[in-house]
Write an enzyme that holds these catalytic residues in place. Sequence first.
Site, PDB file in Angstrom:
ATOM      1  N   HIS A  71       0.849  -1.204   0.000  1.00  0.00           N
ATOM      2  CA  HIS A  71       0.000   0.000   0.000  1.00  0.00           C
ATOM      3  C   HIS A  71       0.878   1.246   0.000  1.00  0.00           C
ATOM      4  CE1 HIS A  71       1.006  -0.555   4.200  1.00  0.00           C
ATOM      5  NE2 HIS A  71       0.631   0.680   4.448  1.00  0.00           N
ATOM      6  N   LYS A  76       9.425  -2.635   3.039  1.00  0.00           N
ATOM      7  CA  LYS A  76      10.619  -2.629   3.894  1.00  0.00           C
ATOM      8  C   LYS A  76      10.617  -3.828   4.811  1.00  0.00           C
ATOM      9  CE  LYS A  76      14.124  -0.001   5.312  1.00  0.00           C
ATOM     10  NZ  LYS A  76      14.922  -1.236   5.235  1.00  0.00           N
ATOM     11  N   LYS A 100       4.012  -2.739  11.696  1.00  0.00           N
ATOM     12  CA  LYS A 100       5.046  -1.992  12.416  1.00  0.00           C
ATOM     13  C   LYS A 100       5.283  -0.627  11.753  1.00  0.00           C
ATOM     14  CE  LYS A 100       8.496  -4.696  13.225  1.00  0.00           C
ATOM     15  NZ  LYS A 100       9.770  -5.460  13.233  1.00  0.00           N
ATOM     16  N   LYS A 112       9.709  -9.043   3.967  1.00  0.00           N
ATOM     17  CA  LYS A 112      10.750  -9.721   4.742  1.00  0.00           C
ATOM     18  C   LYS A 112      11.411 -10.756   3.864  1.00  0.00           C
ATOM     19  CE  LYS A 112      12.200  -9.854   9.088  1.00  0.00           C
ATOM     20  NZ  LYS A 112      12.009  -8.813  10.105  1.00  0.00           N
ATOM     21  N   SER A 369      16.159   2.909  10.088  1.00  0.00           N
ATOM     22  CA  SER A 369      16.320   2.558   8.672  1.00  0.00           C
ATOM     23  C   SER A 369      15.670   3.626   7.786  1.00  0.00           C
ATOM     24  CB  SER A 369      15.642   1.216   8.362  1.00  0.00           C
ATOM     25  OG  SER A 369      16.503   0.149   8.662  1.00  0.00           O
TER      26      SER A 369
END
Length: 481
Positions: A71, A76, A100, A112, A369
């Site tokens: 979305h 990430k 998260k 991931k 990050s």
Amino acid sequence: MTIHEKAMAKEPTFRESVDLMFNRAVALMDLPPGLEEKIRVCNATYTVRFGVRLRGQITTFTGYRSVHSDHMEPVKGGIRFATGVNQDEVEALAALMTYKCALVEAPFGGSKGGLCLDPREYDEAEMELITRRFAYELAKRDMINPAQNVPAPDMGTGEREMAWIADQYARMNTTDINAKACVTGKPLNSGGISGRVEATGRGVQYALKEFFRHPEDVKKAGMSGTLEGKRIVVQGLGNVGYHAAKFLHEEDGAVIVGIIERDGGLWADEGLNIDAVHDWIMRHGGVAGFPEGTHIDQGALLFEDECDILIPAAIEGVINLTNADKIKAKLIIEAANGPVTYGADEILRKKGVVIIPDMYANAGGVTVSYFEWVKNLSHIRFGRMQRRQEEARHQLVVDELDRIVAAVPGNMSLSPGFKDKYLRGADELELVRSGLDDTMRIAYQSMREVWHERPEVEDLRVAAYLVAIDRVAASYRAKGL
Ligand code: GLU
């Protein structure tokens, strides 16, 4: 089948556990039909098998990159190197990344990756070959790309692997001026950012500090006061556990009474010396033989010992149906992803244990990050333009104060150390810590608001899901879906 295996057989898989937790939250929401499923399911998982010539023969490795939700792009999430890596696990972890990022307002979707191997079995040159080949496989399908998919470290990977990945991508995309932003968690000399290595542990510390700023919440966990003197057990003294334990002890006065590692546990009522234990593990591969405290062969038994706060900081599923009812901690902060299974969560909730959920507790890593990615895209270190200007303006104030103090009768002077502290402009590390602290405070407040204002919301995990899902849903709605 042992009792443990029987109990574990009743447990859902990691991904099912995440889905069940998601379902508990959406049951309290009013999402349009279909949107709930769209958000829950994983968009795509890419499996790749590739061969690398090592020690005279070809070894085949299996790797994954899962995109849970795009979305927002880039998506990430870390890349894990471990023998237990499998599709179910990367999908669960990718889903957690979606929630998260939404919770801490990092403008990313969730992803991931994982490679099924034991990094300790290979030397550095072999690891480089394997990592570069995996990176090549992912980059050629845009699963490493500054605008689409940006990996980071996770279990079994760190700065070294990220530097190889960044370099591999740059070699394949020689004219991409933003190539460095294709991966985060890089060393400082390869486009990294100060404070990324400590970020997840630092985030755990900031999360706990924020929790203890709310006496009402502390009371719910059956405690009072501050972090000072609180007794903590940490499971896993890797990058996250080590930094969290170190900062909580050194800066907040908490006492680390127990450490659980792969090869056993350590206990010391008066508190363990975190740096000494960490050093020992680095040199000997485990806690066995550490000269201080009591050594326990079956480290997991320390989960059941008396303490105030438990910090599982290693892998998923360590607090499960076999030990949940024996846990005596009043507060659990999930520094790892998914350390408490769905079943254990239910038992702990009934016992009144407060759980600060993973999607919030360990979000420090992805938050920093995000700063690194922005730094790479802007091609300039944070603070480079402002620092000296800030110092010059502070100098004006200090000079003026000096003038006033000198003019006032009596023996007045500025307090010692004030000038040094006030005059120094913030460097990158201070800015990163400030951004992380702010992020952790705001995200906690958004969760606790839901937790306190809606009587049907029993716990922080559901509150976290509600905030996150609401944001993801809003983003889908804005797209017209
Ligand atoms: N692997 C970390 C996590 O699980 C960091 C992810 C990132 O920085 O993208 O949150």
